[in-house]
Write an enzyme that holds these catalytic residues in place. Sequence first.
Site, mmCIF file in Angstrom:
data_model
loop_
_atom_site.group_PDB
_atom_site.id
_atom_site.type_symbol
_atom_site.label_atom_id
_atom_site.label_comp_id
_atom_site.label_asym_id
_atom_site.label_seq_id
_atom_site.Cartn_x
_atom_site.Cartn_y
_atom_site.Cartn_z
ATOM 1 N N TYR A 35 115.472 15.980 18.393
ATOM 2 C CA TYR A 35 114.659 17.172 18.114
ATOM 3 C C TYR A 35 115.461 18.433 18.391
ATOM 4 C CZ TYR A 35 114.124 17.912 23.131
ATOM 5 O OH TYR A 35 114.367 18.154 24.458
ATOM 6 N N PHE A 72 115.438 26.897 22.079
ATOM 7 C CA PHE A 72 115.359 26.805 23.534
ATOM 8 C C PHE A 72 115.772 25.428 24.069
ATOM 9 C CE2 PHE A 72 111.059 25.719 21.986
ATOM 10 C CZ PHE A 72 110.841 24.490 22.612
ATOM 11 N N ASP A 73 115.887 24.421 23.159
ATOM 12 C CA ASP A 73 116.287 23.079 23.633
ATOM 13 C C ASP A 73 116.700 22.240 22.420
ATOM 14 O OD1 ASP A 73 116.816 20.976 25.295
ATOM 15 O OD2 ASP A 73 114.724 20.353 25.529
ATOM 16 N N ILE A 76 104.328 16.672 26.273
ATOM 17 C CA ILE A 76 103.279 17.675 26.123
ATOM 18 C C ILE A 76 102.275 17.147 25.110
ATOM 19 C CG2 ILE A 76 104.718 19.626 26.783
ATOM 20 C CD1 ILE A 76 105.149 20.224 23.826
ATOM 21 N N TYR A 103 102.895 24.388 26.894
ATOM 22 C CA TYR A 103 103.052 24.722 28.314
ATOM 23 C C TYR A 103 102.061 25.802 28.783
ATOM 24 C CZ TYR A 103 107.223 21.889 28.093
ATOM 25 O OH TYR A 103 108.085 20.844 27.936
ATOM 26 N N PHE A 117 109.062 22.439 16.717
ATOM 27 C CA PHE A 117 109.992 21.327 16.939
ATOM 28 C C PHE A 117 110.393 20.714 15.598
ATOM 29 C CE2 PHE A 117 107.865 21.560 21.025
ATOM 30 C CZ PHE A 117 108.891 21.346 21.926
#
Length: 589
Positions: A78, A88-89, A108, A134, A151
Amino acid sequence: FKFKRHAPSPQLFPSFSSFVAVKMIQCAQACLYLSVLVAFAACNAPPVPLDDIFIEKTFVPEECVRAVKVGDYVRYHYIGMFPDGKKFDSSYDRGNTYNVFVGKKQLIEGMDKALVGMCVNERRLVKIPPQLAYGKQGYGDIIPADSILHFDVLLLDVWNPEDGVQIKTYHTPATCPRKVEVSDFVRYHYNGTLLDGTLFDSSHTRMRTYDTYVGIGWLIAGMDQGLLGMCVGERRIITMPPSLGYGENGDGSDIPGQASLVFDVVLLDFHNPRDRITVTNQKVPEPCTRKAVAGDFVRYHYNGSLLDGTFFDSSYSRNRTYDTYVGQGYVIAGMDEGLIGVCVGERRTITIPPHLGYGEEGTGTKIPGSAVLVFDVHIIDFHNPSDNTEVTVTYKPEGCDKQTKKGDFIKYHYNASLMDGTSIDSTYNYAKTYNIVLGANQIVPGMEDGLMDMCVGEKRHLVIPPHLGYGERGVTGEVPGSAVLVFDVELVDMEEGLPEGYMFIWNDEVSPDLFAEMDKDNDEQVEPSEFTDYIIRQVNEGKGRLAPGFDPYRIIDNMFSNQDRDGDGKITVAEFKLKADEAAAHDEL
């Protein structure tokens, strides 16, 4: 916009149609202006909050064998981004997939929902509202509070703890006399891939089969199970969860941890260490009067192949039989055993396990190690070194008072062939008999034996082993080496020979003045011409007889030489002796 129902001014519009056209253009301009205003308002308006996840399927594979369900374990890549595109990731950056159970609150909530229904190799763009991500707390310094998350997800693998081995056979051979069982030794080719199709290994690239025992722990558990029940030539896809493959840790290089494995397998060969040879496809001629035993010498043709049909050798390609003793270790053990009990003309298939063939090493090029061998065999002939000529009387005339013996001059017809019926020669083709003197080494020893004690008009079937025929060399272009010969003979005529050791005999009493009768010129010595004339005259008058079947002049020359003891070309009274007077036996008077 409204149109008034009155005639337009002719000064402004030449016709009513022109008037309508102008009004339509004005309407289009107004609509375009309104759409621009709406778009501007939408771009500058605050975002509409998401109530649930939003999924866009950016790639869907053509085939979806299985979709993710709650409780499945997945492996995926992902990229995580904010709505403005800022990353961010990313699992790609870490060089590892993300591995997790779905629907068990290990993710999540939005991702837990987004993964359900995905197929391997499917790609989704997932938008998750804060309340399913979150929330108001965010995630440290990475994800601010109330963040919408995007994502880009690629699913690579899915399995369930309850999964077992899955088998899909896509080619089944026409015949399957036997299937793989526990403790069998197998030889197979395979391509090994992950569930997303990534190749991690292949026996084909090494150009060598994978050879191993099945069901006794020499393989990963899934392959141990997946090979059971296969037939030679069968092709199947074996899919296994990591618990039956390489588990949590993978293999350390090409197979990641928790990876499902897919093997595309073709089975080439298998056997069991307890196997003996098997004999099938027997075609036994009738009658079969004799079967091969240990110590026999056999001539046979063969085609040799592996169990999957791969050809490795043939005697037919060399146009020559394979000739060997059986039961004495001259050939591989399986063939030694498989040729016992065969009949001449029989065809059989002999299947030989490797421990009775070429073992673990094979022959290097044509026969791989641990290969089962299949020989299609045709028996041409066999004999034993102790065999004598086999004589079968097929016709015997009545009143057979006179029988052939050594020294007789005989005339006979024959048809000659090999044991498989291949014709060699026949006197009938030449319309004349074959004439020989028995016991004079004018024919092969087996024929000498077969023509003894025969009556004129008698017919016989003779089977002559090669050591009494043409031996190991045979006759080039006519009789193969070590071939058993078959003759069908008919005795046409015979002339009685002389007693053994004689080339000439007297029918009457011998004249006491024999030397004087030969010496026509009375010079006390006999010339060769005098000797020859005298013997020929005795034969013509019936007083003497030469051995039949030989050149009479050569016999007479030999007789003269025996009497001419000093070799001067003349016979004197001192040299002249009758055979009865001789101390040593030789062919003279």
